[in-house]
Structure formats: structure tokens, C-alpha cells
Write an enzyme that holds these catalytic residues in place. Sequence first.
Site, PDB file in Angstrom:
ATOM      1  N   THR A  16       0.977  -1.259   0.055  1.00  0.00           N
ATOM      2  CA  THR A  16      -0.072  -0.184   0.384  1.00  0.00           C
ATOM      3  C   THR A  16       0.939   1.037  -0.316  1.00  0.00           C
ATOM      4  OG1 THR A  16      -2.009  -1.048   1.250  1.00  0.00           O
ATOM      5  CG2 THR A  16      -1.409   1.452   1.460  1.00  0.00           C
ATOM      6  N   CYS A 281      -5.538 -18.541  19.525  1.00  0.00           N
ATOM      7  CA  CYS A 281      -5.595 -17.357  20.467  1.00  0.00           C
ATOM      8  C   CYS A 281      -4.779 -16.973  20.367  1.00  0.00           C
ATOM      9  CB  CYS A 281      -5.176 -17.374  22.487  1.00  0.00           C
ATOM     10  SG  CYS A 281      -6.528 -18.919  23.173  1.00  0.00           S
TER      11      CYS A 281
HETATM   12  N1  ASP Z   1      -2.655  -5.786   0.012  1.00  0.00           N
HETATM   13  C1  ASP Z   1      -1.129  -4.791   1.288  1.00  0.00           C
HETATM   14  C2  ASP Z   1       0.097  -5.252   0.821  1.00  0.00           C
HETATM   15  O1  ASP Z   1      -0.322  -6.340   1.543  1.00  0.00           O
HETATM   16  C3  ASP Z   1      -1.563  -3.792   2.478  1.00  0.00           C
HETATM   17  C4  ASP Z   1      -0.739  -2.888   2.453  1.00  0.00           C
HETATM   18  O2  ASP Z   1       0.971  -2.954   2.127  1.00  0.00           O
HETATM   19  O3  ASP Z   1      -1.045  -2.382   3.911  1.00  0.00           O
HETATM   20  O4  ASP Z   1       0.729  -5.623   0.021  1.00  0.00           O
END
Ligand code: ASP
Length: 350
Positions: A16, A281
Site C-alpha cells: 500500500t 488464541c
Molecule cells: N494489500 C496490501 C499488501 O499487503 C496491504 C498493505 O500494504 O498494507 O500489499
Amino acid sequence: MIDSNANILLIYTGGTIGMVENSETGSLEAFNFSHLTSHIPELQRLNFTINTIVFDPVIDSSDVSTKHWVDLVKIIEDNYHSHDGFVILHGTDTMAFTASALSFMLENLNKPVVLTGAQLPIGKLRTDAKENLITAMEIAADKDITGSPIVPEVCIFFQNYLFRGNRTTKANADNFNAFRSYNYPYLAKSGIHIRYDRNNILPLPEKKVKFHYQMDSHIAILKLFPGINKLVVDSVLQTKNLKAVILETYGSGNAPRIPWFIDALKDAVKRGLLVVNITQCAEGSVEMQRYETGRELLKAGVISGFDLTVEAAITKLMFLIGHRYSKEEITVRMRVPLVGEITRLDEREI
Ligand code: ASP
């Protein structure tokens, strides 16, 4: 103390942090590295040298496979002597798996390898990327007064906390504080200063660093639930070429005592399958002696994963099986820490 002569290698795998919105579909897609750097001009103000390597293509971390871990180890090996520390930008979804895998593949690590990422892309106004990346870079360059790196281990920095990588789990899909280390305290906390807790950090190894490339992924995870079907259990345990199963059990490592289930496990163990007990858990550990429902598993030959995360258990098994240790050797090694991933036998309260 940040070493102003430090050379830090920044490896961008995707996630992301560097994504942009597709104007037609509205979904996030990986974008190139220049997009990232243009949004963090502050990187140029860090007073040490930053070299960069970008995965081609950059990937969403859901696409990560053992091949990418091998690629990362190769990059780190090729650049090990010319760099003081490494920062890996990685999607958050599988970051804990990659951090766990690297912790085993980089034996006797004596430099920091810090993974980080972001919950919001770098271009967004409220992004967490900037803070995560800049602090991760500082941690990778930090040395003590003797000139030794403060954190010679694979770790994850996210939202003010530095965690041991192989103790970490992604616990929140929405919030900025996405990661937790339930069974081990944090290594550092960042505020106005970065405060390290050196008692929690692995000491510098005495032996030479060793890079490992063999990971065997013939492993399955079998998560229990009330009413689980015999056909499903049998089909998992009888999967062709399967070498290990992680049994995700209840509470302190308990499972149904129904005979068909225990017999299926006994038969799997007899056939040479490694069965490792990990609790569902998030916090706490497996204690199979505690209840009759756990004792049955112990008698069936199931190995305790004690307080390992699922991420650490699966990557440790991949590593040990990949190195062709015997079943007996793997059974012993699963119970003791290789790189701080499990609480030591003599430190356990039970
Ligand atoms: N889908 C993305 C990934 O893991 C989510 C992220 O980067 O936070 O590449």
C-alpha cells in the site's frame, strides 16, 4: 546515535505504501518507486547514504511466495558488507510472514533488517507511510557508543513500535497500529526519541553471518472448529507429499477427543508427518499437559509450538524441513529458539 557515515539499503517490494488508485476501478495498484520518493523529500535530509533496490515488478504482499524471500536474502547477501543496515518496504498483509522467514534465513545476523509499510498510500494526506519509513531508516542506521548496531535482528517497525519480526502478527486491517507482538515485549518505542529496550534485543552473534536459501513449503494449517468434518481432516492429513501440519487448537492447546480425530493424528504421525500444536488464541501458549483434551494430542505424538505465532511456526518448519533435518531433529529444534521466536524452556513458567 545515528551513524552519519552509514550506508542503508532500502528495498522496495511493493504494498500500500507506494500504491495509487486506479481511476477506473477505484482499487489500489502498485506503482513505481519514484512515486514514493517524490512524496518523501525528507528522505534526502537524512544525513546518511541511502541506496535503493526496487522489486521488478513491485507486488502486493498477498502475492509473496518463498521465491520472494529467497530474492530478498540474495539482495541482502550481495549487499551485506557494503551496508550497515537494511530497510524493506513491504505490504502489511504478509509482512509478519516475511519477517519470520527472513529471521531464520539470515543466520547470525549482525546488522538491522527493518521491515515497514503503511496502511494508507504515501500520496494520501493522512498517510502513516512517512513516519514509518523515516523512523525505520533511523533505526537501521542507529549504533551504540561502541559503534555496534543497536538492533542486530529482523524486526518490524510500525506506528511507533519496533517489534521482533518473528513475534509479530498483523492484528488490525483498519488502524494505523496494525501489528502486535502478543508474547514478546517491544524492542523500541518511538516518540520524541527512539527508546530501545536493550534487554529485549538479541545480542550480537559471535559466529559469522550465514545466508540460507532452502525453504520447503509442503506444509498445511488445519484450524479446528466445533463440528469439524472427518473428511476434511483426513483430506488434509493425507495430502500427497505433505511433510508437516500446523494444528490450530483451542486455548492452551486443546482438541476434541473423539476417537476418529485422535486416530487420524496418530496415523499421520506414524506415517512421518510432523504435527505442531499452535493455539488459536492470539496471546499465551500451548500447554498440552494441562487438560485431558491436550494430553491426548501429546500421546498421539503432536509437537508443542508453545508460544510461537502461526507465522513463525510455518516459516520455521519451512526452514527446518528445507534443510533436510530428520524428524527427530526438527522435533527438538521446534521447541527451542533459533532466533528468539519462542520462549526458552528455562524461562517458561510451566
Ligand atoms: N494489500 C496490501 C499488501 O499487503 C496491504 C498493505 O500494504 O498494507 O500489499
